[in-house]
Design a protein around this motif. Structure first.
Motif, PDB file in Angstrom:
ATOM      1  N   ALA B  22       0.841  -1.200   0.000  1.00 12.90           N
ATOM      2  CA  ALA B  22       0.000   0.000   0.000  1.00 12.90           C
ATOM      3  C   ALA B  22       0.874   1.248   0.000  1.00 12.90           C
ATOM      4  CB  ALA B  22      -0.875   0.002   1.240  1.00 12.90           C
ATOM      5  N   ARG B  23       0.351   2.313  -0.611  1.00 13.03           N
ATOM      6  CA  ARG B  23       1.125   3.547  -0.684  1.00 13.03           C
ATOM      7  C   ARG B  23       1.199   4.201   0.695  1.00 13.03           C
ATOM      8  NH1 ARG B  23      -2.283   6.711  -4.606  1.00 13.03           N
ATOM      9  NH2 ARG B  23      -3.834   5.306  -3.780  1.00 13.03           N
ATOM     10  N   ALA B  25       1.283   7.423   1.698  1.00 12.86           N
ATOM     11  CA  ALA B  25       0.254   8.434   1.926  1.00 12.86           C
ATOM     12  C   ALA B  25      -0.779   8.288   0.818  1.00 12.86           C
ATOM     13  CB  ALA B  25       0.890   9.802   1.874  1.00 12.86           C
ATOM     14  N   GLU B  26      -2.033   8.166   1.185  1.00 14.33           N
ATOM     15  CA  GLU B  26      -3.080   7.962   0.190  1.00 14.33           C
ATOM     16  C   GLU B  26      -3.367   9.272  -0.546  1.00 14.33           C
ATOM     17  OE1 GLU B  26      -4.695   5.303  -1.078  1.00 14.33           O
ATOM     18  OE2 GLU B  26      -3.291   4.085   0.074  1.00 14.33           O
ATOM     19  N   LYS B  27      -2.797   9.395  -1.705  1.00 12.85           N
ATOM     20  CA  LYS B  27      -3.031  10.597  -2.506  1.00 12.85           C
ATOM     21  C   LYS B  27      -4.059  10.269  -3.587  1.00 12.85           C
ATOM     22  CE  LYS B  27       1.372  12.897  -1.898  1.00 12.85           C
ATOM     23  NZ  LYS B  27       2.440  13.631  -2.562  1.00 12.85           N
ATOM     24  N   ARG B  29      -4.997   9.752  -7.139  1.00 13.93           N
ATOM     25  CA  ARG B  29      -4.185   9.457  -8.328  1.00 13.93           C
ATOM     26  C   ARG B  29      -4.878  10.044  -9.553  1.00 13.93           C
ATOM     27  NH1 ARG B  29      -2.129   3.596  -6.557  1.00 13.93           N
ATOM     28  NH2 ARG B  29      -4.304   3.328  -6.106  1.00 13.93           N
ATOM     29  N   GLU B  50      -1.356  12.982  -6.877  1.00 11.64           N
ATOM     30  CA  GLU B  50      -0.169  12.405  -7.531  1.00 11.64           C
ATOM     31  C   GLU B  50      -0.551  12.346  -9.009  1.00 11.64           C
ATOM     32  OE1 GLU B  50       1.275   8.734  -5.565  1.00 11.64           O
ATOM     33  OE2 GLU B  50       1.067   7.889  -7.569  1.00 11.64           O
ATOM     34  N   ARG B  76      -5.006   2.586 -12.547  1.00 12.63           N
ATOM     35  CA  ARG B  76      -4.979   2.918 -11.117  1.00 12.63           C
ATOM     36  C   ARG B  76      -5.463   4.335 -10.829  1.00 12.63           C
ATOM     37  NH1 ARG B  76       0.996   1.633  -9.664  1.00 12.63           N
ATOM     38  NH2 ARG B  76       1.331   2.314 -11.792  1.00 12.63           N
ATOM     39  N   ASP B  78      -7.741   7.635 -10.131  1.00 10.17           N
ATOM     40  CA  ASP B  78      -9.026   8.024  -9.557  1.00 10.17           C
ATOM     41  C   ASP B  78      -9.704   9.051 -10.458  1.00 10.17           C
ATOM     42  OD1 ASP B  78      -8.644   6.562  -7.084  1.00 10.17           O
ATOM     43  OD2 ASP B  78      -7.104   8.054  -6.613  1.00 10.17           O
TER      44      ASP B  78
END
Lengths: 472, 305
Positions: B22-23, B25-27, B29, B50, B76, B78
């Motif tokens: 998992a990344r 920090a959830e940015k 995408r 990102e 991937r 968003d």
């Protein structure tokens, strides 16, 4: 006396009538006044309504002010449009719920930018014409590249394409095609492909259903006019027929969320291919699978690898399995109309049961045997010039080697060809092809023989209207 | 043979089932089709996003090769930000191969950056391919005009806020900061180019009408006779005569254009070729939107002097 009486009666009547007429005129005047007042109030009402509407239009325009080129736009955020609201409500989590699917949808809302009178899908026409010259004995034996159409110029594939979004969840593609299939036969339009592609399934999956060109190997999925060479490679023609694998059924793909590209594909089809899988029933389906991966080697070069499998039954109700491997490398610096350099190849291996008659025995017996045959091809294409009039030319070369899937024997062929593309929508190709076969079996119609074949092939292709971009 | 195939299939399946860590920090995408849109999205999204671009800055965004590696980026994402106006129609093929329902047409994760802008050069008569690779809905190169940035960033903000409504205020703040800097730069650019108002320039590809109109310059002709079709000798002869007659000083060229041809025309006429950044990253060292416009304005002034 009588005259006097008449005159006085008339005068009397007029005198009586005069006040009545005066009364009527007064009433009319009042009525007219009333109407005028009503009209004035209506006018006021309408003016008010028009002003209100004007104000509303102005306020709407100020909310969604178009940006004129010569002036800076205000840095305000426009209000969420009706379309956005609809979409946000319809798909809050990015994927439709069952309620969303059940709710009536508005595909028209997706096309609000388009003007009135425009279609809600794309439409295109492609045309692909072939000319070929070969020896007389080859024509007699129907042993040329375009069997039964040797020494002819003919439309191979005229295609009408219709494609677009059905709604926010699915896409459809329909293709009708016509082409000359045999010398002197009438050309009729037929359904080539018709598919629905469900695009919002979970876990990175998609489902395509209908009649389609199967994603089996490298070139089976490519339409005739988009092929990187004039004709389909020998191995595909021998193992899958001239049209390739085109089936009715379902195909599911899964692209896992990985740092590199990996695609899995599985399909279930009727099995209508006369050459390889002709059982034609979902009870004994043709099952296909494919894995494809891809690597960017550098900024401009890229490499694709694939493996495919197809398993089904032949019209004789015997098993047939095809296994394929393919690879493609393309080097395309920016600005090149084609790739500067492309090299690709495909290998096919078949394990097929066939019925043979043992005529050497006292009483001929039919036996089931297994044939393991294979074939391959490799091609390369170079577009040496980036700019100028020569940039519209490219040179290609293909080498084919294949065994015959049932009968003994094999063939090989070499084919250099030159492509000329004056624009993205028009292409001409000229090629020479030399084929040699180990056996005459199967190429001996009408007393002719086609063991050695020399051909000059020409192709002209056009694209009219919409045409989707080609994948790698 | 069969065993080898089974082993290969199993290996591929195992690779498919492997999940990356998992990344940190959830940015959010975001994938943008061009580097201009990437830069503008970074300006609005700040640290919360990102952003990746499908086309490189020095690539011709009209005609991109559909590599599966582009599908990996979109798989991937968003949010997908498209230029629209049929510049990046190829992105539809990428989306179809990416199996990502978040960014398919009509999904909330889809932004058309051209929404609401006044499009230039919309054909008002019948168009067909005899005119070359024409854009039937108008000229799609609006991002090179800094005056369009407020509208573009508004569209980007709407898209980001749809995906992450909790960050709307932060996006709005970032956008206002960016627009403040843009306003200052805009005043500077306008002042620098003011003495050249009405000056004529030649372009290699017709992608500058928004930019030139913004600053009061005039596109007198183009090296390309028709979009996407190499010029004929007859067209070049006429163009050379026009440049001489009208004393045009500048031929704007882009990194993916035929610069040798532009140089030849320049040599024949005494005009200067000026390399302009067709997008952020088109020229080395130009990594932000404001840098790209700044570079173009300065290059143009240098050419016109």
């Amino acid at each position: 006396m009588r005259a006097w009486l008449g005159v006085s009666c008339l005068a009397g009547m007029l005198l009586v009538a005069a006040p009545a007429a005066a009364q009527d005129a007064e009433a009319l005047r009042k009525e007219l006044e009333q109407m005028r007042k009503q009209f004035e109030s209506m006018k006021e009402g309408y003016e008010k309504a028009i002003n209100n509407l004007g104000d509303r239009i102005q306020s709407l325009e100020s909310k969604q002010q178009p940006v004129a080129a010569p002036a800076m736009t205000p840095a305000t955020v426009p209000a969420v449009s009706g379309r956005d609201q609809m979409l946000t409500q319809a798909q809050p989590g990015g994927q439709p719920t069952l309620m969303d699917l059940a709710r009536p949808r508005e595909p028209f809302a997706l096309y609000e930018r388009r003007g009135a009178g425009q279609l809600l899908f794309d439409m295109g026409v492609t045309g692909d014409f072939i000319g070929n010259l070969t020896q007389r004995n080859v024509q007699k034996a129907n042993g040329g590249t375009f069997s039964g159409r040797e020494n002819r110029f003919f439309p191979r594939e005229i295609e009408i394409n219709l494609f677009g979004q059905i709604d926010p969840y699915a896409r459809a593609e329909v293709r009708f095609e016509a082409g000359e299939e045999a010398r002197g036969e009438d050309i009729t339009m037929k359904l080539a492909e018709a598919t629905i592609n469900l695009m919002t399934l979970p876990f990175g999956t998609q489902l395509k259903m209908g009649q389609m060109r199967n994603r089996f190997g490298l070139t089976n999925v490519i339409h005739e006019h988009d092929l990187p060479f004039i004709d389909r490679p020998n191995v595909l023609v021998r193992f899958l027929g001239e049209e390739g694998l085109k089936e009715k059924g379902f195909e599911a793909t899964w692209v896992p969320a990985l740092p590199f590209f990996l695609e899995f594909l599985g399909g279930v089809f009727n099995g209508d291919n006369e050459t390889a899988f002709g059982r034609g029933s979902l009870k004994y389906p043709l099952v296909t699978g494919r894995v494809r991966t891809f690597f960017d080697l550098d900024e401009w070069g890229a490499f694709q690898l694939g493996a495919s499998i197809a398993n089904g039954q032949t019209p004789e109700q015997l098993n047939n399995q095809l296994i394929g491997f393919d690879a493609k490398y393309k080097y395309r610096p920016d600005g090149w109309q084609h790739a500067l350099f492309t090299v690709a190849g495909e290998y096919l291996y078949a394990i097929r049961q066939v019925n043979v008659v043992d005529s050497a025995a006292d009483t001929p017996i039919e036996q089931t045997r297994t044939r393991e045959r294979n074939g391959w091809y490799v091609y390369g294409e170079v577009q040496p010039f980036r700019f100028g009039s020569l940039s519209t030319f490219s040179l290609g070369f293909r080498y084919d080697w294949t065994q015959f899937p049932i009968n003994p024997g094999r063939e090989w062929a070499v084919q250099p060809y030159l492509s000329y593309m004056p624009s993205e929508f028009l292409r001409f190709r000229l090629g020479y092809r030399h084929t040699e076969r180990s056996h005459r079996d199967g190429f001996t119609d009408n007393g002719g023989s086609a063991r050695t074949v020399d051909e000059i092939l020409a192709q002209a292709t056009f694209i009219l209207g919409a045409h989707p971009a080609h994948p790698f | 043979m069969r065993t080898t195939i089974r082993v290969l299939m199993l290996a591929a399946l195992a690779a498919g089932l492997w999940c990356p860590p998992a990344r940190a920090a959830e940015k959010i995408r975001v994938v943008a089709t061009t580097t201009d849109l990437k830069a503008l999205t970074e300006a609005v999204g700040g640290d919360l996003v990102e952003v990746d671009a499908l086309a490189r800055g020095n690539q011709n965004a009209h005609d991109l090769e559909i590599r599966p590696s582009l599908m990996v980026k979109v798989r991937r994402a968003d949010l997908l930000i498209m230029n629209g106006l049929e510049l990046d129609g190829w992105a539809e093929v990428v989306v179809q191969g990416a199996n990502n329902p978040r960014v398919i047409p009509g999904a909330p994760g889809r932004v058309d950056a051209s929404e609401g802008i006044l499009v230039l050069e919309v054909p008002h008569s019948r168009v067909d391919r005899s005119m070359g690779d024409v854009h039937p809905v108008g000229n799609p190169h609006y991002t090179v005009d800094p005056g369009m940035a407020p509208a573009i960033t508004a569209n980007i903000l709407q898209g980001l806020a749809r995906i992450a409504p909790q960050h709307r205020a932060a996006f709005e703040r970032n956008r206002q900061d960016f627009l403040r800097r843009l306003d200052q730069a805009m005043a500077r650019w306008s002042a620098i180019l003011a003495p050249f108002k009405g000056a004529k320039v030649i372009v290699d590809h017709n992608m500058w009408p928004y930019f030139l109109t913004r600053f009061g310059l005039v596109q007198a002709g183009s090296v390309e006779e028709r979009p996407g079709i190499p010029p004929t000798p007859g067209h070049l002869t006429k163009l050379i005569a026009q440049i001489r007659e009208e004393r045009i000083k500048v031929i704007l060229t882009v990194p993916w254009g035929d610069r040798q041809l532009a140089e030849r025309v320049a040599q024949e006429t005494g005009a200067r070729t000026v390399l302009v950044a067709s997008a952020v990253g088109a020229v080395k060292g130009i990594d932000t939107y404001l840098d790209a416009i700044d570079y173009n304005v300065k290059a143009l002034v240098q050419g016109l002097q």
